[in-house]
Design a protein around this motif. Structure first.
Motif, short mmCIF file in Angstrom:
data_model
loop_
_atom_site.label_atom_id
_atom_site.label_comp_id
_atom_site.label_asym_id
_atom_site.label_seq_id
_atom_site.Cartn_x
_atom_site.Cartn_y
_atom_site.Cartn_z
N GLN A 121 0.83 -1.20 0.00
CA GLN A 121 0.00 0.00 0.00
C GLN A 121 0.87 1.26 0.00
OE1 GLN A 121 -2.82 -1.37 3.20
NE2 GLN A 121 -4.22 -0.22 1.89
N ILE A 122 1.95 1.25 0.76
CA ILE A 122 2.84 2.41 0.76
C ILE A 122 3.53 2.55 -0.60
CG2 ILE A 122 4.90 3.44 1.79
CD1 ILE A 122 4.08 2.19 4.46
N LEU A 123 3.98 1.43 -1.17
CA LEU A 123 4.60 1.49 -2.50
C LEU A 123 3.60 2.00 -3.55
CD1 LEU A 123 6.71 -1.79 -2.50
CD2 LEU A 123 7.60 0.56 -2.66
N LYS A 124 2.33 1.69 -3.36
CA LYS A 124 1.28 2.13 -4.28
C LYS A 124 1.04 3.64 -4.15
CE LYS A 124 -3.09 1.18 -3.52
NZ LYS A 124 -4.31 0.44 -3.23
N GLY A 125 1.47 4.21 -3.04
CA GLY A 125 1.31 5.65 -2.84
C GLY A 125 0.31 6.04 -1.79
N ASP A 126 -0.22 5.07 -1.04
CA ASP A 126 -1.14 5.38 0.05
C ASP A 126 -0.34 5.93 1.23
OD1 ASP A 126 -3.27 4.49 -1.42
OD2 ASP A 126 -3.39 2.54 -0.43
N THR A 127 -0.70 7.10 1.69
CA THR A 127 -0.01 7.71 2.83
C THR A 127 -0.54 7.10 4.13
OG1 THR A 127 0.22 9.77 1.63
CG2 THR A 127 0.50 9.88 4.00
N SER A 128 0.36 6.63 4.95
CA SER A 128 -0.06 6.09 6.25
C SER A 128 -0.15 7.22 7.26
CB SER A 128 0.89 4.99 6.72
OG SER A 128 2.20 5.46 6.75
N THR A 129 -1.17 7.16 8.11
CA THR A 129 -1.38 8.16 9.14
C THR A 129 -1.66 7.46 10.47
OG1 THR A 129 -3.75 8.29 8.68
CG2 THR A 129 -2.33 9.87 7.53
N PHE A 130 -1.34 8.16 11.56
CA PHE A 130 -1.59 7.62 12.89
C PHE A 130 -1.62 8.75 13.90
CE2 PHE A 130 2.93 7.49 12.14
CZ PHE A 130 3.50 7.95 13.32
N VAL A 131 -2.11 8.46 15.10
CA VAL A 131 -2.16 9.42 16.20
C VAL A 131 -1.46 8.79 17.39
CG1 VAL A 131 -3.68 10.65 17.81
CG2 VAL A 131 -4.34 10.43 15.41
N LEU A 132 -0.62 9.57 18.05
CA LEU A 132 0.02 9.13 19.29
C LEU A 132 -0.53 9.97 20.44
CD1 LEU A 132 3.76 8.78 18.24
CD2 LEU A 132 2.12 6.95 18.66
N LYS A 133 -0.83 9.33 21.54
CA LYS A 133 -1.29 10.04 22.73
C LYS A 133 -0.08 10.34 23.61
CE LYS A 133 -5.75 7.78 22.70
NZ LYS A 133 -6.62 6.83 23.37
N PHE A 134 0.01 11.60 24.04
CA PHE A 134 1.10 12.00 24.92
C PHE A 134 0.59 12.44 26.29
CE2 PHE A 134 3.06 12.72 20.72
CZ PHE A 134 4.09 11.80 20.85
#
Length: 163
Positions: A121-134
């Motif tokens: 998916q990343i090679l296909k160009g899908d940007t990965s996103t995530f949230v970190l709690k601090f």
């Protein structure tokens, strides 16, 4: 004099060998590293918005891709010093898919059954996103993994590591 020279040479060899054990190359937003048993790719995620002017790269957060012992099987992880206090897992979104990265010893690791799908998916160009709690209730903004140079970095690593 010969024994002294041999001891000195051995000392110099021992001191400088670790410094030359890995090979690093920056490709786009990705740092590639090749050492004796692992090939790595790493990037710092950035905060939304995705416009170049609004990007804030988080130098204390690393999104890593490792290829252990010459294996073409990727292993993804997210590392920051603060991850283990408030995150039992990190949810990483790619396109319409969401993947769980359980947190172990201060690092969020992908599940091996998902690694190939994430890579493609990343090679296909899908940007990965995530949230970190601090904090207990506060969370950081949505973080995106940069794609600039990812495909070239992956191709470089795959050639250097023979997979």
């Amino acid at each position: 004099m010969t024994v002294k020279f041999i001891v000195y040479s051995f000392f110099v060899l021992c001191i400088y060998s670790p410094a030359t054990a890995s090979e690093d190359l920056v490709i786009g937003d990705w740092l590639t590293t090749v050492d004796d048993d692992t090939c790595w790719m790493a990037a710092h995620p950035f905060s939304q918005p995705s416009s170049e002017v609004g990007r804030k790269y988080h130098q204390d957060i690393y999104f890593n891709v490792a290829f252990q012992n010459g294996s073409p099987q990727p292993e993804f992880s997210i590392f920051t010093d603060k991850i283990d206090k408030h995150n039992e897992e990190v949810l990483v979104s790619l396109g319409s898919e969401t993947y769980e990265f359980p947190v172990k010893l201060g690092t969020a690791f992908s599940k091996s059954k998902n690694d190939r799908d994430i890579l493609f998916q990343i090679l296909k160009g899908d940007t990965s996103t995530f949230v970190l709690k601090f904090g207990e209730t506060e969370s950081s903004p949505l973080l995106s993994v940069p794609l600039d140079g990812f495909e070239y970095a992956y191709n470089y690593i795959s050639k250097k590591c023979n997979f």
